[in-house]
Design a protein around this motif. Structure first.
Motif, PDB file in Angstrom:
ATOM      1  N   SER A 188       0.848  -1.194   0.000  1.00  0.00           N
ATOM      2  CA  SER A 188       0.000   0.000   0.000  1.00  0.00           C
ATOM      3  C   SER A 188       0.887   1.249   0.000  1.00  0.00           C
ATOM      4  N   LEU A 189       0.293   2.354  -0.418  1.00  0.00           N
ATOM      5  CA  LEU A 189       1.030   3.611  -0.561  1.00  0.00           C
ATOM      6  C   LEU A 189       0.724   4.524   0.617  1.00  0.00           C
ATOM      7  N   TRP A 190       1.795   5.141   1.167  1.00  0.00           N
ATOM      8  CA  TRP A 190       1.661   6.047   2.312  1.00  0.00           C
ATOM      9  C   TRP A 190       2.240   7.399   1.940  1.00  0.00           C
ATOM     10  N   MET A 191       1.617   8.455   2.484  1.00  0.00           N
ATOM     11  CA  MET A 191       2.103   9.806   2.243  1.00  0.00           C
ATOM     12  C   MET A 191       1.841  10.648   3.491  1.00  0.00           C
ATOM     13  N   HIS A 192       2.814  11.476   3.860  1.00  0.00           N
ATOM     14  CA  HIS A 192       2.640  12.352   5.010  1.00  0.00           C
ATOM     15  C   HIS A 192       1.484  13.327   4.754  1.00  0.00           C
ATOM     16  N   LYS A 193       0.774  13.657   5.807  1.00  0.00           N
ATOM     17  CA  LYS A 193      -0.388  14.537   5.682  1.00  0.00           C
ATOM     18  C   LYS A 193      -0.029  15.867   5.018  1.00  0.00           C
ATOM     19  N   GLN A 194       1.144  16.396   5.330  1.00  0.00           N
ATOM     20  CA  GLN A 194       1.517  17.686   4.747  1.00  0.00           C
ATOM     21  C   GLN A 194       1.745  17.567   3.240  1.00  0.00           C
ATOM     22  N   PHE A 195       2.349  16.462   2.797  1.00  0.00           N
ATOM     23  CA  PHE A 195       2.500  16.236   1.359  1.00  0.00           C
ATOM     24  C   PHE A 195       1.143  15.991   0.701  1.00  0.00           C
ATOM     25  N   ARG A 196       0.270  15.298   1.412  1.00  0.00           N
ATOM     26  CA  ARG A 196      -1.084  15.090   0.877  1.00  0.00           C
ATOM     27  C   ARG A 196      -1.769  16.433   0.644  1.00  0.00           C
ATOM     28  N   ASP A 197      -1.650  17.324   1.643  1.00  0.00           N
ATOM     29  CA  ASP A 197      -2.268  18.643   1.510  1.00  0.00           C
ATOM     30  C   ASP A 197      -1.664  19.417   0.342  1.00  0.00           C
ATOM     31  N   LEU A 198      -0.338  19.306   0.185  1.00  0.00           N
ATOM     32  CA  LEU A 198       0.314  19.974  -0.942  1.00  0.00           C
ATOM     33  C   LEU A 198      -0.243  19.465  -2.262  1.00  0.00           C
ATOM     34  N   GLY A 199      -0.303  18.146  -2.422  1.00  0.00           N
ATOM     35  CA  GLY A 199      -0.791  17.557  -3.669  1.00  0.00           C
ATOM     36  C   GLY A 199      -2.213  17.984  -3.977  1.00  0.00           C
ATOM     37  N   ARG A 200      -3.042  18.034  -2.962  1.00  0.00           N
ATOM     38  CA  ARG A 200      -4.443  18.380  -3.188  1.00  0.00           C
ATOM     39  C   ARG A 200      -4.614  19.872  -3.511  1.00  0.00           C
ATOM     40  N   VAL A 201      -3.793  20.702  -2.912  1.00  0.00           N
ATOM     41  CA  VAL A 201      -3.835  22.129  -3.253  1.00  0.00           C
ATOM     42  C   VAL A 201      -3.441  22.334  -4.712  1.00  0.00           C
ATOM     43  N   ILE A 202      -2.372  21.646  -5.140  1.00  0.00           N
ATOM     44  CA  ILE A 202      -1.920  21.771  -6.533  1.00  0.00           C
ATOM     45  C   ILE A 202      -2.988  21.263  -7.490  1.00  0.00           C
ATOM     46  N   ALA A 203      -3.551  20.082  -7.192  1.00  0.00           N
ATOM     47  CA  ALA A 203      -4.575  19.501  -8.070  1.00  0.00           C
ATOM     48  C   ALA A 203      -5.805  20.395  -8.154  1.00  0.00           C
ATOM     49  N   LYS A 204      -6.169  20.982  -7.033  1.00  0.00           N
ATOM     50  CA  LYS A 204      -7.349  21.865  -7.028  1.00  0.00           C
ATOM     51  C   LYS A 204      -7.079  23.117  -7.844  1.00  0.00           C
ATOM     52  N   ASP A 205      -5.846  23.659  -7.713  1.00  0.00           N
ATOM     53  CA  ASP A 205      -5.498  24.849  -8.492  1.00  0.00           C
ATOM     54  C   ASP A 205      -5.484  24.551  -9.991  1.00  0.00           C
ATOM     55  N   GLN A 206      -5.053  23.331 -10.335  1.00  0.00           N
ATOM     56  CA  GLN A 206      -4.974  22.950 -11.749  1.00  0.00           C
ATOM     57  C   GLN A 206      -6.321  22.494 -12.315  1.00  0.00           C
ATOM     58  N   HIS A 207      -7.275  22.212 -11.436  1.00  0.00           N
ATOM     59  CA  HIS A 207      -8.594  21.694 -11.848  1.00  0.00           C
ATOM     60  C   HIS A 207      -8.467  20.374 -12.620  1.00  0.00           C
ATOM     61  N   THR A 208      -7.505  19.531 -12.217  1.00  0.00           N
ATOM     62  CA  THR A 208      -7.283  18.283 -12.941  1.00  0.00           C
ATOM     63  C   THR A 208      -7.857  17.063 -12.227  1.00  0.00           C
ATOM     64  N   ARG A 209      -7.989  17.147 -10.903  1.00  0.00           N
ATOM     65  CA  ARG A 209      -8.455  15.994 -10.140  1.00  0.00           C
ATOM     66  C   ARG A 209      -9.514  16.443  -9.140  1.00  0.00           C
ATOM     67  N   LEU A 210     -10.580  15.639  -9.046  1.00  0.00           N
ATOM     68  CA  LEU A 210     -11.685  15.966  -8.142  1.00  0.00           C
ATOM     69  C   LEU A 210     -11.970  14.784  -7.225  1.00  0.00           C
ATOM     70  N   TRP A 211     -12.161  15.051  -5.950  1.00  0.00           N
ATOM     71  CA  TRP A 211     -12.489  14.015  -4.982  1.00  0.00           C
ATOM     72  C   TRP A 211     -13.496  14.512  -3.951  1.00  0.00           C
ATOM     73  N   ASN A 212     -13.654  15.833  -3.841  1.00  0.00           N
ATOM     74  CA  ASN A 212     -14.608  16.420  -2.905  1.00  0.00           C
ATOM     75  C   ASN A 212     -15.991  16.461  -3.551  1.00  0.00           C
ATOM     76  N   ILE A 213     -16.986  15.937  -2.848  1.00  0.00           N
ATOM     77  CA  ILE A 213     -18.332  15.806  -3.428  1.00  0.00           C
ATOM     78  C   ILE A 213     -18.889  17.144  -3.864  1.00  0.00           C
ATOM     79  N   ASP A 214     -18.770  18.152  -3.024  1.00  0.00           N
ATOM     80  CA  ASP A 214     -19.326  19.466  -3.363  1.00  0.00           C
ATOM     81  C   ASP A 214     -18.647  20.040  -4.601  1.00  0.00           C
ATOM     82  N   ASP A 215     -17.334  19.865  -4.701  1.00  0.00           N
ATOM     83  CA  ASP A 215     -16.626  20.363  -5.886  1.00  0.00           C
ATOM     84  C   ASP A 215     -17.090  19.641  -7.143  1.00  0.00           C
TER      85      ASP A 215
END
Length: 616
Positions: free
Chosen positions: A463-490
């Motif tokens: 299984s794959l593990w990632m530190h919470k801070q790196f997770r937050d970084l990745g999600r901020v970048i993805a949200k800014d790029q509008h390339t990946r969606l995982w939040n229901i409201d979004d």
């Protein structure tokens, strides 16, 4: 007393208090010894006060001279033949003795320049007859007492026929050790460092005469530099002047060039401004090699991001027995240098234990330092606002530090990093590997890079593990790029908008309070670039044929205990498939509106065993 000559320490008062006060008789030693010693201290980065103007007979110590004595940490009286013939020197000596009695941290280190202590006292007695009508008995008494006390202190004497080079070197080295000029500033009250310090010291085996190189690696902000500073400060006294700490190697190389770091290293280990002037990088490598191969060295290269930086700073010649080299890096792979004479002993800097993490509030020291400073407010209302903001988005300074690692990745490595951050933390890597291969992301090498850069871990169960801070970084970048969606409201918002650049989407209603939601083929058609689609407990309606031409992986996951519908209700056509899993228990089924049709070209289908029509 002021010294207006450029380059002397008296011109550096803006940097803080003086560290060393030199007291000497100019006529005896200035041009033959004192100037040489003074310049050597300047080259070593020591802030030293040296007097240009001797006091006139009977003149008291002036204000700025007294201030220099009061502020200095070390006193070096250079006793010479006529030292005791100078009232100014004697006034200085009395003041130095008084200050050393007031503060035990202030130390007198005398030098006897071609004289013995008794010679200096004798010279004073000879002057008494001349001075008895010009100075009071109290002054003379203090002079005698000061000479008596300092004469009992062990001091340096130049060796016959050896010149002054050896003496100057010994004096400067002693000053460096006493002042701890090479020590690095470290935050007080550190949490969770004790075990790490012990581990590094065990690896260093400092009493061994072997050459040892230690590579401390881990994610940004986890405390690698702090640990290296602590170890460096502990070992400095054992290496004297033969030590150097080069901070931010990666950043300095990009901003000022590697040549600047080479010059800094040479200056640190040679104490010579002349030795620091080099022609080019290759010329400097030779100079460094010739210098450090003849000395037992302690060198720290902090935040290295390329293997060549190590080679250009350490050189390629054999190192002197007992030498210790410490490297800190975010990328473990830089420690494997092809053709390098020595091998690094790797030490992984992992996040704090649960116990220490609670003390620190999380496992990343940098995050607490940055966020803590932002919460240093007096009003409770401001605290509430800051905490609310941090719950919605991580602190920008923490992200900026971590983003250094992200920016250093190739594009395919960035894509996989973002996928993991958004979708696959805690998931087995097997299935996404198929998708990444189809996307031409070259996942085998990319995953290795991410692991070496400590951005992810691969656990024993794959299984794959990632530190919470790196997770937050990745999600901020993805949200800014509008390339990946995982939040229901979004997802709901963008489904109701115009066409977007979404490439990957995970729509999970299993634990949501949103109730039943229908995804239509018309909505999906607005996003032609989707190559990963995961729908969990989402109802699908419409004809999806031809709307997912870029799709590489579809995951259709439902939990429902209903009898299988007729095969006609599941119109799924696969042109190509990979690694078909075993057919699951009949209790798991896909739920589609009748006549929903999916035409999936070049798609890897997860949970395809749940689609009854696939085996019809």
């Amino acid at each position: 007393m002021e010294n207006s000559e450029p380059g002397t320490s008296t011109s550096n008062t803006s940097r803080g208090e003086y560290q060393v006060f030199l007291s000497f008789r100019g006529h005896d030693t200035r041009h033959v010894f004192t100037d040489i010693l003074h310049q050597a201290m300047i080259d070593a980065g020591i802030r030293v006060f040296i007097d240009e103007k001797e006091l006139q007979l009977g003149e008291k110590i002036r204000g700025n001279l007294e201030q220099a004595i009061n502020n200095s940490k070390l006193y070096i009286p250079i006793f010479s033949k006529n030292y005791a013939s100078s009232p100014s020197c004697l006034y200085e000596l009395v003041r130095m003795v008084d200050k050393s009695k007031e503060d035990e941290k202030k130390v007198i280190l005398p030098i006897f320049y071609d004289v013995k202590p008794d010679d200096v006292k004798s010279n004073l007695e000879q002057k008494m007859e001349v001075w008895k009508n010009k100075f009071g008995p109290e002054d003379i008494k203090k002079w005698r007492q000061a000479l008596q006390e300092v004469g009992g202190i062990g001091g340096w004497e130049p060796k016959k026929d050896s010149g002054y080079t050896e003496l100057v070197g010994a004096v400067v080295e002693e000053i460096v050790v006493r002042l701890k000029t090479r020590e690095r500033r470290v935050t007080e009250y550190l949490v969770g460092m004790e075990d790490r310090i012990v581990a590094i010291n065990n690896l260093l085996d400092i009493d061994s005469d072997t050459v040892l190189l230690i590579g401390i690696y881990g994610m940004g902000g986890i405390g690698k530099t702090t640990l290296a500073k602590i170890i460096f400060n502990q070992l400095c006294p054992r290496f004297g002047k033969n030590c150097s700490f080069l901070e931010d190697v990666s950043k300095m190389t990009k901003s000022k060039g590697l040549k600047t770091l080479q010059e800094k290293l040479l200056c640190d280990i040679s104490f010579s401004g002349v030795a620091c002037k080099i022609l080019d990088i290759d010329h400097d490598i030779n100079m460094i090699g010739e210098t450090i191969c003849n000395k037992k060295m302690l060198i720290v290269l902090d935040d290295v991001d390329e293997a060549y930086q190590i080679q250009k700073l350490i050189g390629e010649k054999p190192l002197y027995p007992g030498t210790r080299i410490l490297i800190t890096t975010r990328d473990k792979s830089v420690l494997n240098i092809r053709g390098f004479k020595y091998k690094f002993e790797p030490y992984e800097m992992v996040q704090l234990s649960d116990k220490d993490g609670i003390k620190l509030f999380n496992g990343l020291p940098l995050a607490l330092q940055v966020i803590g400073s932002s919460l240093f407010r007096e009003k409770r209302e401001i605290w509430v606002e800051c905490l609310d903001k941090l719950e919605k988005a991580p602190h920008e300074d923490v992200l900026a530090t971590l983003k250094i690692s992200y920016d250093a990745l190739e594009q395919n490595e960035q894509e996989i990093f973002l996928d993991i951050a958004c979708f696959f933390i805690g998931e087995n890597k097997t299935n996404p590997m198929y998708m990444w291969k189809e996307c031409k992301f070259y996942p085998e090498s990319a995953i290795e890079v991410l692991i070496n850069k400590c951005m992810i871990k691969e656990l024993d169960d794959d299984s794959l593990w990632m530190h919470k801070q790196f997770r937050d970084l990745g999600r901020v970048i993805a949200k800014d790029q509008h390339t990946r969606l995982w939040n229901i409201d979004d997802i709901i918002d963008i489904f109701n908008s115009t066409e977007g650049s979404v490439q990957a989407l995970h729509f999970n209603l299993r634990d949501s309070s949103k109730g039943s939601i229908i995804v239509t083929s018309e909505q999906i058609k607005r996003f032609p670039c989707i190559w990963f689609l995961s729908l969990c407990e989402v109802d699908c309606q419409g004809d999806f044929t031809g709307c997912l031409s870029e799709l590489k992986w579809i995951s259709l996951d439902y939990d429902c205990d209903i009898s299988p519908r007729p095969a006609a209700a599941y119109k799924i056509s696969l042109d190509r498939s990979y690694a078909i899993p075993p057919r699951p228990a009949a209790a798991h089924h896909q739920r589609f509106e009748a006549a929903s049709a999916w035409h999936l070209e070049n798609a890897v289908v997860l949970n395809r065993g749940c689609v009854e029509s696939f085996w019809a």
